[in-house]
Design an enzyme around this catalytic site. Structure first.
Site, PDB file in Angstrom:
ATOM      1  N   ASN A   9       0.879  -1.173   0.000  1.00 17.85           N
ATOM      2  CA  ASN A   9       0.000   0.000   0.000  1.00 17.85           C
ATOM      3  C   ASN A   9       0.916   1.223   0.000  1.00 17.85           C
ATOM      4  O   ASN A   9       1.457   1.589   1.032  1.00 17.85           O
ATOM      5  CB  ASN A   9      -0.884  -0.042   1.252  1.00 17.85           C
ATOM      6  CG  ASN A   9      -1.681   1.229   1.439  1.00 17.85           C
ATOM      7  OD1 ASN A   9      -1.779   2.060   0.529  1.00 17.85           O
ATOM      8  ND2 ASN A   9      -2.259   1.402   2.618  1.00 17.85           N
ATOM      9  N   TRP A  10       1.070   1.815  -1.177  1.00 18.41           N
ATOM     10  CA  TRP A  10       2.022   2.928  -1.289  1.00 18.41           C
ATOM     11  C   TRP A  10       1.532   4.198  -0.612  1.00 18.41           C
ATOM     12  O   TRP A  10       2.293   5.132  -0.417  1.00 18.41           O
ATOM     13  CB  TRP A  10       2.277   3.233  -2.772  1.00 18.41           C
ATOM     14  CG  TRP A  10       3.154   2.249  -3.477  1.00 18.41           C
ATOM     15  CD1 TRP A  10       3.540   1.012  -3.046  1.00 18.41           C
ATOM     16  CD2 TRP A  10       3.771   2.444  -4.762  1.00 18.41           C
ATOM     17  NE1 TRP A  10       4.348   0.414  -3.976  1.00 18.41           N
ATOM     18  CE2 TRP A  10       4.502   1.271  -5.039  1.00 18.41           C
ATOM     19  CE3 TRP A  10       3.756   3.470  -5.702  1.00 18.41           C
ATOM     20  CZ2 TRP A  10       5.233   1.105  -6.228  1.00 18.41           C
ATOM     21  CZ3 TRP A  10       4.473   3.311  -6.877  1.00 18.41           C
ATOM     22  CH2 TRP A  10       5.213   2.136  -7.135  1.00 18.41           C
ATOM     23  N   LYS A  11       0.250   4.271  -0.305  1.00 16.77           N
ATOM     24  CA  LYS A  11      -0.340   5.502   0.252  1.00 16.77           C
ATOM     25  C   LYS A  11      -0.008   6.676  -0.675  1.00 16.77           C
ATOM     26  O   LYS A  11       0.076   6.483  -1.886  1.00 16.77           O
ATOM     27  CB  LYS A  11       0.133   5.725   1.694  1.00 16.77           C
ATOM     28  CG  LYS A  11      -0.064   4.472   2.543  1.00 16.77           C
ATOM     29  CD  LYS A  11       0.104   4.687   4.004  1.00 16.77           C
ATOM     30  CE  LYS A  11      -0.110   3.368   4.731  1.00 16.77           C
ATOM     31  NZ  LYS A  11      -0.063   3.476   6.169  1.00 16.77           N
ATOM     32  N   HIS A  96      -9.515   1.485   4.895  1.00 15.78           N
ATOM     33  CA  HIS A  96      -8.243   1.679   5.596  1.00 15.78           C
ATOM     34  C   HIS A  96      -8.469   2.667   6.749  1.00 15.78           C
ATOM     35  O   HIS A  96      -9.234   3.621   6.612  1.00 15.78           O
ATOM     36  CB  HIS A  96      -7.182   2.213   4.629  1.00 15.78           C
ATOM     37  CG  HIS A  96      -5.812   2.184   5.227  1.00 15.78           C
ATOM     38  ND1 HIS A  96      -5.409   3.114   6.150  1.00 15.78           N
ATOM     39  CD2 HIS A  96      -4.792   1.306   5.083  1.00 15.78           C
ATOM     40  CE1 HIS A  96      -4.174   2.817   6.534  1.00 15.78           C
ATOM     41  NE2 HIS A  96      -3.781   1.723   5.909  1.00 15.78           N
ATOM     42  N   GLU A  98      -6.807   5.039   7.817  1.00 21.60           N
ATOM     43  CA  GLU A  98      -6.536   6.446   7.477  1.00 21.60           C
ATOM     44  C   GLU A  98      -7.754   7.073   6.803  1.00 21.60           C
ATOM     45  O   GLU A  98      -8.019   8.263   6.960  1.00 21.60           O
ATOM     46  CB  GLU A  98      -5.276   6.537   6.600  1.00 21.60           C
ATOM     47  CG  GLU A  98      -4.029   6.315   7.446  1.00 21.60           C
ATOM     48  CD  GLU A  98      -2.834   5.733   6.720  1.00 21.60           C
ATOM     49  OE1 GLU A  98      -2.809   5.749   5.475  1.00 21.60           O
ATOM     50  OE2 GLU A  98      -1.919   5.245   7.418  1.00 21.60           O
ATOM     51  N   GLU A 168      -5.657  -4.577  10.677  1.00 19.09           N
ATOM     52  CA  GLU A 168      -4.634  -3.548  10.829  1.00 19.09           C
ATOM     53  C   GLU A 168      -4.894  -2.752  12.108  1.00 19.09           C
ATOM     54  O   GLU A 168      -5.667  -1.783  12.094  1.00 19.09           O
ATOM     55  CB  GLU A 168      -4.671  -2.588   9.637  1.00 19.09           C
ATOM     56  CG  GLU A 168      -4.314  -3.241   8.321  1.00 19.09           C
ATOM     57  CD  GLU A 168      -3.655  -2.254   7.384  1.00 19.09           C
ATOM     58  OE1 GLU A 168      -2.599  -2.586   6.846  1.00 19.09           O
ATOM     59  OE2 GLU A 168      -4.171  -1.138   7.216  1.00 19.09           O
ATOM     60  N   GLY A 174       2.460   2.455  10.766  1.00 19.37           N
ATOM     61  CA  GLY A 174       3.437   3.529  10.597  1.00 19.37           C
ATOM     62  C   GLY A 174       4.120   3.958  11.883  1.00 19.37           C
ATOM     63  O   GLY A 174       4.778   4.985  11.930  1.00 19.37           O
ATOM     64  N   SER A 213       3.313  -1.962  10.424  1.00 19.03           N
ATOM     65  CA  SER A 213       4.759  -2.027  10.669  1.00 19.03           C
ATOM     66  C   SER A 213       5.369  -3.400  10.370  1.00 19.03           C
ATOM     67  O   SER A 213       6.259  -3.849  11.096  1.00 19.03           O
ATOM     68  CB  SER A 213       5.094  -1.571  12.096  1.00 19.03           C
ATOM     69  OG  SER A 213       4.683  -0.230  12.289  1.00 19.03           O
ATOM     70  N   GLY A 234       2.724  -1.079   4.300  1.00 17.53           N
ATOM     71  CA  GLY A 234       2.790   0.342   3.975  1.00 17.53           C
ATOM     72  C   GLY A 234       4.224   0.769   3.714  1.00 17.53           C
ATOM     73  O   GLY A 234       4.775   0.536   2.637  1.00 17.53           O
ATOM     74  N   GLY A 235       4.855   1.363   4.707  1.00 17.68           N
ATOM     75  CA  GLY A 235       6.201   1.927   4.557  1.00 17.68           C
ATOM     76  C   GLY A 235       7.198   0.995   3.883  1.00 17.68           C
ATOM     77  O   GLY A 235       7.956   1.415   2.991  1.00 17.68           O
TER      78      GLY A 235
HETATM   79  P1  PGA Z   1       2.753   0.391   7.679  1.00 17.11           P
HETATM   80  O1  PGA Z   1       1.300   0.609   7.050  1.00 17.11           O
HETATM   81  O2  PGA Z   1       3.278  -0.917   7.131  1.00 17.11           O
HETATM   82  O3  PGA Z   1       3.554   1.568   7.207  1.00 17.11           O
HETATM   83  O4  PGA Z   1       2.595   0.347   9.149  1.00 17.11           O
HETATM   84  C1  PGA Z   1       0.414  -0.465   6.850  1.00 17.11           C
HETATM   85  C2  PGA Z   1      -0.868   0.038   6.248  1.00 17.11           C
HETATM   86  O5  PGA Z   1      -1.304   1.137   6.630  1.00 17.11           O
HETATM   87  O6  PGA Z   1      -1.475  -0.605   5.388  1.00 17.11           O
END
Ligand code: PGA
Length: 252
Positions: A9-11, A96, A98, A168, A174, A213, A234-235
């Site tokens: 997930n590149w966001k 998600h 976010e 999640e 993050g 994470s 994500g990251g």
């Molecule tokens: P993260 O994000 O791996 O950076 O914690 C995961 C996500 O939000 O899908």
């Protein structure tokens, strides 16, 4: 047996040049993988580029969000599920945290998005998860149930057969704080059992990803838990070597 799935997930990250470099490396580095599907969910403006770079490879792609409205119309700034078909997306992330927290998407809106995705034949990746306050208040399962049930109520449990779930925990996203494999497994089995109460076959086949994470150095212990079927990353999906190593950790 459920095959493992790893989704990047590149966001809101990317750029024409860096995408090309990252995707070329990821394609190369995951070529020899067996029994793992790799997916990247890139920002809308780069879906065309993603399609042209990944079109003839083993990696699939998708979007990170979608409009809940099926019919085209006056929805400034929105993207419909049907438009995503034009870029040969396979997956769409919905719900998600976010989006839920920063953009006020409630569980009904998320369920409508889930429906919009399935109506055009794409696969929704439904994210569920509790905040730190909710975990500390002991209401994690209540939150997971509410987020999952909204989709089951709107769509019926059969709809889950053509979807992926992602647990999640918001406090792990993050932050560098990963849920322990046991904490994650506990949430995953809760989700699976909740589906099992409706339909045992769908529950047994449902892929439930863990996200929060995930890194190369903690992926293996998470992915070996019996109800963790891969990751939503994500990251670490923005760093080629990390993402490639995570995909390898998912190899059975
Ligand atoms: P993260 O994000 O791996 O950076 O914690 C995961 C996500 O939000 O899908």
């Amino acid at each position: 047996m459920r095959l493992k799935l790893v989704v990047g997930n590149w966001k809101m990250h990317g750029g024409i040049e860096q995408n090309q470099c990252l995707l070329d490396l990821v394609v190369e580095g995951t070529r020899a993988l067996k029994g793992v599907s790799c997916v990247v969910c890139t920002p809308y403006p780069y879906l065309s580029q993603t399609q042209s770079l990944l079109g003839n490879t083993h990696i699939l792609w998708g979007a990170q969000n979608v409009s809940q409205y099926d019919k085209e119309g006056a929805y400034t700034g929105e993207v419909s599920a049907k438009m995503l078909i034009d870029f040969l997306c396979h997956y769409v992330i919905v719900g998600h945290s976010e989006r839920r927290i920063m953009y006020g998407e409630d569980s009904l809106t998320v369920a409508l998005k889930f429906r919009a995705v399935q109506r055009v034949g794409l696969i929704p990746i439904l994210c569920v998860g509790e905040t730190l306050e909710q975990r500390e208040a002991g209401i994690t399962e209540q939150i997971l149930a509410e987020q999952l049930d909204a989709v089951i109520e709107l769509m019926g449990v059969d709809a889950l057969a053509k979807s992926v779930l992602a647990y999640e925990p918001v406090w792990a996203i993050g932050t560098g704080k990963t849920a322990t494999p046991q904490q994650a497994q506990g949430a995953h089995i809760f989700i699976r059992n909740r589906v099992l109460a409706h339909n045992d076959k769908i529950a047994a086949e449902l892929k439930i990803l863990y996200g929060g994470s995930v890194k190369a150095n903690n992926a293996t212990e998470l992915f070996t838990m019996p109800d963790i079927d891969g990751g939503l990353i994500g990251g670490s999906s923005l760093i080629a070597n990390e993402f490639i190593a995570i995909c390898h950790a998912a190899q059975n």
